[in-house]
Design a protein around this motif. Structure first.
Motif, PDB file in Angstrom:
ATOM      1  N   VAL A  70       0.767  -1.265   0.105  1.00 21.42           N
ATOM      2  CA  VAL A  70       0.215  -0.031   0.058  1.00 21.42           C
ATOM      3  C   VAL A  70       0.941   1.272  -0.011  1.00 21.42           C
ATOM      4  CG1 VAL A  70      -1.755   1.541   1.426  1.00 21.42           C
ATOM      5  CG2 VAL A  70      -1.965  -1.028   1.089  1.00 21.42           C
ATOM      6  N   ARG A  71       1.851   1.237   0.835  1.00 26.23           N
ATOM      7  CA  ARG A  71       2.734   2.521   1.007  1.00 26.23           C
ATOM      8  C   ARG A  71       3.437   2.527  -0.555  1.00 26.23           C
ATOM      9  NH1 ARG A  71       4.004   0.432   6.077  1.00 26.23           N
ATOM     10  NH2 ARG A  71       6.040  -0.681   5.261  1.00 26.23           N
ATOM     11  N   GLN A  72       3.965   1.411  -1.167  1.00 23.20           N
ATOM     12  CA  GLN A  72       4.553   1.536  -2.493  1.00 23.20           C
ATOM     13  C   GLN A  72       3.571   2.085  -3.383  1.00 23.20           C
ATOM     14  OE1 GLN A  72       5.777  -2.294  -4.121  1.00 23.20           O
ATOM     15  NE2 GLN A  72       6.857  -2.799  -2.410  1.00 23.20           N
ATOM     16  N   ALA A  73       2.322   1.667  -3.335  1.00 28.91           N
ATOM     17  CA  ALA A  73       1.302   2.096  -4.408  1.00 28.91           C
ATOM     18  C   ALA A  73       1.228   3.578  -4.239  1.00 28.91           C
ATOM     19  CB  ALA A  73      -0.011   1.392  -4.269  1.00 28.91           C
ATOM     20  N   ASN A  74       1.076   4.022  -2.930  1.00 30.03           N
ATOM     21  CA  ASN A  74       0.922   5.548  -2.607  1.00 30.03           C
ATOM     22  C   ASN A  74       2.123   6.256  -3.381  1.00 30.03           C
ATOM     23  OD1 ASN A  74      -0.666   7.264  -0.977  1.00 30.03           O
ATOM     24  ND2 ASN A  74       1.397   7.878  -0.405  1.00 30.03           N
ATOM     25  N   ASP A  75       3.414   5.889  -3.103  1.00 28.81           N
ATOM     26  CA  ASP A  75       4.521   6.633  -3.636  1.00 28.81           C
ATOM     27  C   ASP A  75       4.390   6.420  -5.291  1.00 28.81           C
ATOM     28  OD1 ASP A  75       5.651   6.623  -1.239  1.00 28.81           O
ATOM     29  OD2 ASP A  75       6.885   5.045  -1.312  1.00 28.81           O
ATOM     30  N   ARG A  76       4.079   5.499  -5.696  1.00 29.59           N
ATOM     31  CA  ARG A  76       3.821   5.299  -7.307  1.00 29.59           C
ATOM     32  C   ARG A  76       2.860   6.532  -7.787  1.00 29.59           C
ATOM     33  NH1 ARG A  76       3.347  -0.629  -9.939  1.00 29.59           N
ATOM     34  NH2 ARG A  76       3.441   0.568 -11.862  1.00 29.59           N
ATOM     35  N   LEU A  77       1.650   6.475  -6.999  1.00 27.16           N
ATOM     36  CA  LEU A  77       0.518   7.482  -7.224  1.00 27.16           C
ATOM     37  C   LEU A  77       1.157   8.961  -7.409  1.00 27.16           C
ATOM     38  CD1 LEU A  77      -1.557   5.274  -7.617  1.00 27.16           C
ATOM     39  CD2 LEU A  77      -3.065   6.940  -6.414  1.00 27.16           C
ATOM     40  N   LEU A  78       1.890   9.370  -6.291  1.00 24.00           N
ATOM     41  CA  LEU A  78       2.459  10.559  -6.195  1.00 24.00           C
ATOM     42  C   LEU A  78       3.653  10.727  -7.024  1.00 24.00           C
ATOM     43  CD1 LEU A  78       2.811  10.722  -1.939  1.00 24.00           C
ATOM     44  CD2 LEU A  78       1.151  11.999  -3.326  1.00 24.00           C
ATOM     45  N   ASP A  79       4.635   9.859  -7.681  1.00 21.90           N
ATOM     46  CA  ASP A  79       5.245   9.947  -8.317  1.00 21.90           C
ATOM     47  C   ASP A  79       4.767  10.518  -9.748  1.00 21.90           C
ATOM     48  OD1 ASP A  79       7.410   9.707  -6.613  1.00 21.90           O
ATOM     49  OD2 ASP A  79       7.903   7.799  -7.357  1.00 21.90           O
ATOM     50  N   SER A  80       3.882   9.540 -10.155  1.00 28.56           N
ATOM     51  CA  SER A  80       2.909   9.708 -11.370  1.00 28.56           C
ATOM     52  C   SER A  80       2.310  11.258 -11.558  1.00 28.56           C
ATOM     53  CB  SER A  80       2.044   8.595 -11.740  1.00 28.56           C
ATOM     54  OG  SER A  80       1.428   8.766 -12.996  1.00 28.56           O
ATOM     55  N   ALA A  81       1.724  11.601 -10.494  1.00 30.83           N
ATOM     56  CA  ALA A  81       0.930  12.718 -10.556  1.00 30.83           C
ATOM     57  C   ALA A  81       1.635  14.024 -10.518  1.00 30.83           C
ATOM     58  CB  ALA A  81       0.249  12.951  -9.188  1.00 30.83           C
ATOM     59  N   GLU A  82       3.203  13.771 -10.060  1.00 31.68           N
ATOM     60  CA  GLU A  82       4.329  14.841 -10.167  1.00 31.68           C
ATOM     61  C   GLU A  82       4.613  15.102 -11.475  1.00 31.68           C
ATOM     62  OE1 GLU A  82       6.510  15.291  -6.530  1.00 31.68           O
ATOM     63  OE2 GLU A  82       8.454  15.405  -7.969  1.00 31.68           O
ATOM     64  N   ALA A  83       4.652  13.823 -12.066  1.00 31.68           N
ATOM     65  CA  ALA A  83       5.169  13.760 -13.633  1.00 31.68           C
ATOM     66  C   ALA A  83       4.266  14.390 -14.572  1.00 31.68           C
ATOM     67  CB  ALA A  83       5.510  12.557 -13.940  1.00 31.68           C
ATOM     68  N   HIS A  84       2.848  14.241 -14.258  1.00 29.91           N
ATOM     69  CA  HIS A  84       1.861  14.395 -15.208  1.00 29.91           C
ATOM     70  C   HIS A  84       0.926  15.503 -14.530  1.00 29.91           C
ATOM     71  CE1 HIS A  84       3.338  10.236 -16.272  1.00 29.91           C
ATOM     72  NE2 HIS A  84       3.254  10.903 -17.508  1.00 29.91           N
ATOM     73  N   ARG A  85       0.952  16.562 -15.187  1.00 26.51           N
ATOM     74  CA  ARG A  85      -0.062  17.916 -14.468  1.00 26.51           C
ATOM     75  C   ARG A  85      -1.455  17.476 -14.488  1.00 26.51           C
ATOM     76  NH1 ARG A  85       0.583  22.055 -12.654  1.00 26.51           N
ATOM     77  NH2 ARG A  85       2.318  23.644 -13.041  1.00 26.51           N
ATOM     78  N   ASP A  86      -2.011  16.587 -15.519  1.00 21.24           N
ATOM     79  CA  ASP A  86      -3.454  16.230 -15.609  1.00 21.24           C
ATOM     80  C   ASP A  86      -3.799  15.223 -14.630  1.00 21.24           C
ATOM     81  OD1 ASP A  86      -1.805  14.477 -16.844  1.00 21.24           O
ATOM     82  OD2 ASP A  86      -3.397  14.195 -18.323  1.00 21.24           O
ATOM     83  N   GLN A  87      -2.754  14.671 -13.923  1.00 25.79           N
ATOM     84  CA  GLN A  87      -3.218  13.778 -12.720  1.00 25.79           C
ATOM     85  C   GLN A  87      -2.899  14.246 -11.315  1.00 25.79           C
ATOM     86  OE1 GLN A  87      -0.266  10.650 -13.282  1.00 25.79           O
ATOM     87  NE2 GLN A  87      -1.005   9.912 -15.217  1.00 25.79           N
ATOM     88  N   GLU A  88      -2.717  15.517 -11.369  1.00 19.30           N
ATOM     89  CA  GLU A  88      -2.674  16.206 -10.031  1.00 19.30           C
ATOM     90  C   GLU A  88      -3.925  15.965  -9.097  1.00 19.30           C
ATOM     91  OE1 GLU A  88      -1.645  20.200 -10.330  1.00 19.30           O
ATOM     92  OE2 GLU A  88      -1.806  20.500  -8.184  1.00 19.30           O
ATOM     93  N   GLY A  89      -3.691  15.409  -7.851  1.00 19.64           N
ATOM     94  CA  GLY A  89      -4.782  15.330  -6.920  1.00 19.64           C
ATOM     95  C   GLY A  89      -5.551  13.921  -7.207  1.00 19.64           C
ATOM     96  N   MET A  90      -4.935  13.222  -8.219  1.00 19.44           N
ATOM     97  CA  MET A  90      -5.678  11.818  -8.229  1.00 19.44           C
ATOM     98  C   MET A  90      -5.438  11.026  -6.899  1.00 19.44           C
ATOM     99  SD  MET A  90      -3.571   9.547 -11.022  1.00 19.44           S
ATOM    100  CE  MET A  90      -1.675   9.078 -10.594  1.00 19.44           C
ATOM    101  N   GLY A  91      -6.541  10.160  -6.795  1.00 22.62           N
ATOM    102  CA  GLY A  91      -6.591   9.148  -5.785  1.00 22.62           C
ATOM    103  C   GLY A  91      -7.365   8.085  -6.138  1.00 22.62           C
ATOM    104  N   THR A  92      -7.332   6.973  -5.267  1.00 22.34           N
ATOM    105  CA  THR A  92      -8.203   5.756  -5.316  1.00 22.34           C
ATOM    106  C   THR A  92      -8.401   5.398  -3.871  1.00 22.34           C
ATOM    107  OG1 THR A  92      -8.428   3.820  -6.318  1.00 22.34           O
ATOM    108  CG2 THR A  92      -6.102   4.372  -5.645  1.00 22.34           C
ATOM    109  N   THR A  93      -9.425   4.427  -3.875  1.00 21.95           N
ATOM    110  CA  THR A  93      -9.492   3.636  -2.522  1.00 21.95           C
ATOM    111  C   THR A  93      -8.967   2.399  -2.675  1.00 21.95           C
ATOM    112  OG1 THR A  93     -11.631   2.553  -3.449  1.00 21.95           O
ATOM    113  CG2 THR A  93     -12.127   4.469  -2.204  1.00 21.95           C
ATOM    114  N   LEU A  94      -8.918   1.540  -1.981  1.00 22.15           N
ATOM    115  CA  LEU A  94      -8.387   0.094  -2.058  1.00 22.15           C
ATOM    116  C   LEU A  94      -9.016  -0.506  -1.048  1.00 22.15           C
ATOM    117  CD1 LEU A  94      -6.464  -1.934  -3.492  1.00 22.15           C
ATOM    118  CD2 LEU A  94      -4.941  -1.274  -1.745  1.00 22.15           C
ATOM    119  N   THR A  95      -9.427  -1.848  -1.514  1.00 28.35           N
ATOM    120  CA  THR A  95      -9.999  -2.835  -0.357  1.00 28.35           C
ATOM    121  C   THR A  95     -10.043  -4.063  -0.872  1.00 28.35           C
ATOM    122  OG1 THR A  95     -11.596  -3.044   1.419  1.00 28.35           O
ATOM    123  CG2 THR A  95     -12.242  -2.747  -0.637  1.00 28.35           C
TER     124      THR A  95
END
Ligand code: MG
Length: 241
Positions: A70-95
């Motif tokens: 889950v921590r890895q997934a969070n890092d990947r999302l933050l990295d991707s959002a930083e690299a792509h402006r249109d992804q800023e603020g994206m998020g997701t649930t997980l269960t």
């Protein structure tokens, strides 16, 4: 464990993207419900599911590996959002539920971040296993609104934890012993917002086959309005141990 699994998803009747994603592979059964502008919600849920696939590829894993991923997934999302402006603020649930080994014994790790849900159905009784990380859940806990009022509350879609935040979310990870005959339903809020627990239980009772149960739940959510993307994973434990 011997398992039977069904997976179903639908875009619903209103949305123009399906931002839900799921994985049902090698003992890893999860649903992610993405959020974000443009197509970013889809990117978020897909990235998280992709990260969870690493977990499915491992021969043995423990509950701590579920937390780590889950921590890895969070890092990947933050990295991707930083690299792509249109992804800023994206998020997701997980269960979901993940088969893990604890002291040599097979167990379920139930993982949750956000307001997607894991239900457990056994002996004709349905229980929600996860605790929603949502504003309305907190209001219900405080006794300010009822569970029924929460269904129509203006804050019902506000999650208090999600993947894609800095600092990363604290995931709920609980361990439980598998039981023969139990059935898990892992779903996005496109199911739980449309169907009350009693309605979900009725559909489950009518469909002993896991795939048919998943299909029937999605069909029932569409019938009830289909206002959101709906995704369901059904896991039947045929034999434990
Ligand atoms: Mg949703």
């Amino acid at each position: 464990m011997r398992l039977r699994v069904g997976v179903a998803t639908d875009i619903g009747r209103v949305r123009d993207h399906n931002e839900d994603a799921s994985l049902a592979e090698n003992g890893v059964f999860v649903v992610a419900d993405g959020m974000g502008g443009h197509a970013a919600g889809e990117v978020a849920s897909a990235l998280v599911v992709e990260t969870l696939r690493d977990l499915a590829d491992r021969a043995e894993r423990g509950p701590e590996d579920v937390e780590a991923v889950v921590r890895q997934a969070n890092d990947r999302l933050l990295d991707s959002a930083e690299a792509h402006r249109d992804q800023e603020g994206m998020g997701t649930t997980l269960t979901g539920v993940v088969s893990v080994t604890v002291d040599g014994a097979e167990r379920w790790a139930v993982v949750n971040v956000g307001d997607s849900r894991v239900y457990r159905w056994a002996d004709g009784k349905l229980d929600q296993v996860t605790v929603d990380h949502s504003e309305v859940r907190e209001l219900v806990d405080l006794g300010w609104i009822t569970r029924e009022q929460a269904r129509y509350h203006p804050l019902r879609n506000i999650v208090t934890r999600s993947i894609g935040t800095d600092p990363g979310p604290e995931p709920d990870v609980t361990v439980r012993e598998p039981e023969a005959g139990e059935r898990f339903v892992i779903c996005s809020d496109g199911l739980s917002d449309e169907l009350r627990d009693e309605a979900i239980a009725t559909v489950l009772g009518e469909h002993p086959d896991a795939q048919e149960a998943a299909d029937a739940l999605v069909a029932a959510a569409l019938e009830a309005g289909g206002r959101d993307n709906v995704t369901v994973v059904v896991v039947d434990v045929d034999a434990a141990g």
